[in-house]
Design an enzyme around this catalytic site. Structure first.
Site, short mmCIF file in Angstrom:
data_model
loop_
_atom_site.label_atom_id
_atom_site.label_comp_id
_atom_site.label_asym_id
_atom_site.label_seq_id
_atom_site.Cartn_x
_atom_site.Cartn_y
_atom_site.Cartn_z
N SER A 1 -2.40 3.82 -3.64
CA SER A 1 -1.58 3.21 -4.45
C SER A 1 -0.57 4.01 -5.16
CB SER A 1 -2.39 2.18 -5.25
OG SER A 1 -3.01 1.10 -4.68
N GLY B 1 -2.43 5.36 1.00
CA GLY B 1 -3.44 4.17 0.87
C GLY B 1 -4.42 4.41 -0.61
N SER C 1 12.77 12.73 -8.72
CA SER C 1 11.54 12.99 -8.30
C SER C 1 11.00 14.26 -8.04
CB SER C 1 11.33 12.10 -7.10
OG SER C 1 10.12 12.50 -6.38
N ASP D 1 -3.61 -3.59 -6.02
CA ASP D 1 -3.29 -2.46 -6.52
C ASP D 1 -2.65 -2.39 -7.85
OD1 ASP D 1 -3.77 -2.08 -3.70
OD2 ASP D 1 -1.91 -1.58 -3.07
C1 GLA Z 1 -2.39 -2.46 0.60
C2 GLA Z 1 -1.68 -3.69 -0.41
C3 GLA Z 1 -2.84 -4.42 -1.14
C4 GLA Z 1 -4.05 -4.89 -0.43
C5 GLA Z 1 -4.45 -3.61 0.61
C6 GLA Z 1 -5.57 -4.18 1.72
O1 GLA Z 1 -3.14 -1.39 -0.52
O2 GLA Z 1 -1.08 -3.49 -1.45
O3 GLA Z 1 -2.50 -5.55 -1.80
O4 GLA Z 1 -3.53 -5.88 0.40
O5 GLA Z 1 -3.62 -3.11 1.23
O6 GLA Z 1 -6.59 -4.58 0.97
#
Ligand code: GLA
Length: 396
Positions: free
Chosen positions: A131, A129, A73, A177
């Site tokens: 992804s 947050g 990484s 996500d």
């Molecule tokens: C994270 C999770 C998603 C979703 C969001 C909240 O990103 O991976 O699946 O539940 O939180 O909306």
């Protein structure tokens, strides 16, 4: 040069240096995502409307038949080595678990992979947050599809990567996500019906709307445990409502009228969770209509209401995110703001009129720094490059 080209060529150079030139390496790319509105709706089979962004993750990969895995990484400057058939998850770094998970689950689905060498690189904030882990899994899938001449459709790939989170990272996430990263297209959000898993692309007109991602800089330390706790609470609420004689399969099936009837008979914190889900589902549909009819002020108002609901009813916000949202809303030309993703730290998203975006960014940075003594990172979202894989990138 697009970030995908420069990231993949930097990753390819690191790959050659570490693992040599022989054989043919393949590249997979996935964008990250922001959720425009519809938080925690995937856990409750409701609607969500995320959007893929112009930051993401790439994986350079070469498969082998020996069963040995060597990973590196660039973000963590960290290496991992293991046997794919005998991987002890607790002994490998978090990022490497996603590589192992995708390879093993792909194999279960017919992909012929023994082992591999892989380099991971990206420009997506990690654990913020937006992804990063879903993007890593999707990028790995795209690389593997190309390297092993195997293919998997978008929905199955998203489901597989969700399963990787459950089984290899212990996060019982929904599918939002992975679907957003895998299916996101430039200048469009994705409306997801999390019950039927149907997706539709929703145009986001850059001449009307600019989005900023503002990083609170607060690590999401409680994220995993609190996230799983929210999931359990939603399930407990369904059970409690069933026990009161209202047969619902999930909180998507709960109506405002039903909630008014049963709300005072269930535990207060469960009633608050229910109120978030019922109102948020309505907000997503209203937000979809607002976006489609160019009513961006209405859209912004719904973002603000979503944030309030996440703060007060779902209780997943933190002070810094609340501050970003209120600072943003004091600025001329800002139409709305909210936390995005699971909360407990991470990022907020701000909607501004395009002509106000630069000023908004400065004002948010200044206001936040005055309050917390440090400047938050702010990214103005540009057009995404869709998830893809091949011998070199970008393909389109
Ligand atoms: C994270 C999770 C998603 C979703 C969001 C909240 O990103 O991976 O699946 O539940 O939180 O909306």
């Amino acid at each position: 040069m697009s970030n995908v080209v420069s990231l993949s060529s930097d990753a390819a150079a690191a790959f050659r240096e570490r693992f040599g030139e022989s054989g043919s390496a393949h590249v997979g790319w996935s964008p990250g995502r922001v959720n425009l509105i519809g938080e925690y709706m995937d856990l409750n089979n409701g609607f969500a409307m995320p959007m893929a962004i112009d930051l993401g993750v790439c994986v350079v990969l070469r498969t082998n038949t020996t069963g040995d895995v060597r990973g590196y990484s660039m973000a963590f400057d960290e290496a991992a080595e293991f046997r794919l058939d005998d991987v002890a998850l607790e002994r490998i770094p978090g990022w490497a678990r996603y590589l192992a998970g995708v390879a093993l689950l792909s194999r279960e689905r017919g992909c012929d992979v023994g082992g591999f060498d892989a380099v991971v690189h990206g420009d997506l904030p990690i654990g913020g947050g937006v992804s990063s882990s879903a993007a890593l899994s999707i990028a790995m899938t795209m690389a593997l599809e190309s390297a092993a001449s195997w293919s998997i459709d978008a929905l199955s790939a998203a489901k597989m990567c969700q399963e990787v989170e459950h089984r290899f990272a212990g996060v019982m996430c929904g599918i939002m996500d992975q679907l957003a990263c895998r299916t996101g297209q430039p200048e469009h959000a994705v409306l997801i019906d999390c019950a039927s898993l149907e997706t539709s692309a929703v145009p986001v007109k850059s001449e009307l709307a600019s989005f900023l991602i503002v990083d609170s800089g607060v690590p999401r330390s409680l994220h995993q445990s609190e996230y799983n706790a929210r999931r359990t609470e939603c399930l407990a609420a369904v059970e409690a409502i069933n026990a009161l004689g209202h047969p619902i399969a999930d909180l998507r099936g709960l109506t405002a009228a039903m909630l008014a009837e049963v709300g005072s008979s269930i535990e207060p914190h469960l009633a608050r969770r229910c109120r978030h889900v019922v109102t948020e589902n309505e907000r997503v549909l209203s937000a979809h209509a607002a976006l489609t009819h160019d009513r961006l002020s209405d859209f912004g108002g719904l973002m603000n209401a979503s944030h309030a609901s996440l703060r007060d009813d779902f209780e997943v916000s933190i002070e810094e995110l609340d501050s970003i949202v209120s600072l943003a809303n004091e600025i001329d030309g800002v139409l709305g703001a909210r936390l995005t993703g699971a909360g407990f730290g991470g990022n907020a998203i701000v909607l501004a009129r395009p002509d106000a975006a630069v000023g908004a960014r400065e004002a948010i940075v200044g206001g936040f720094a005055a309050r917390y003594g440090r400047e938050p990172r702010v990214h103005r979202i540009g057009s995404t490059t869709p998830a893809q894989g091949g011998p070199s990138l970008p393909l389109r």
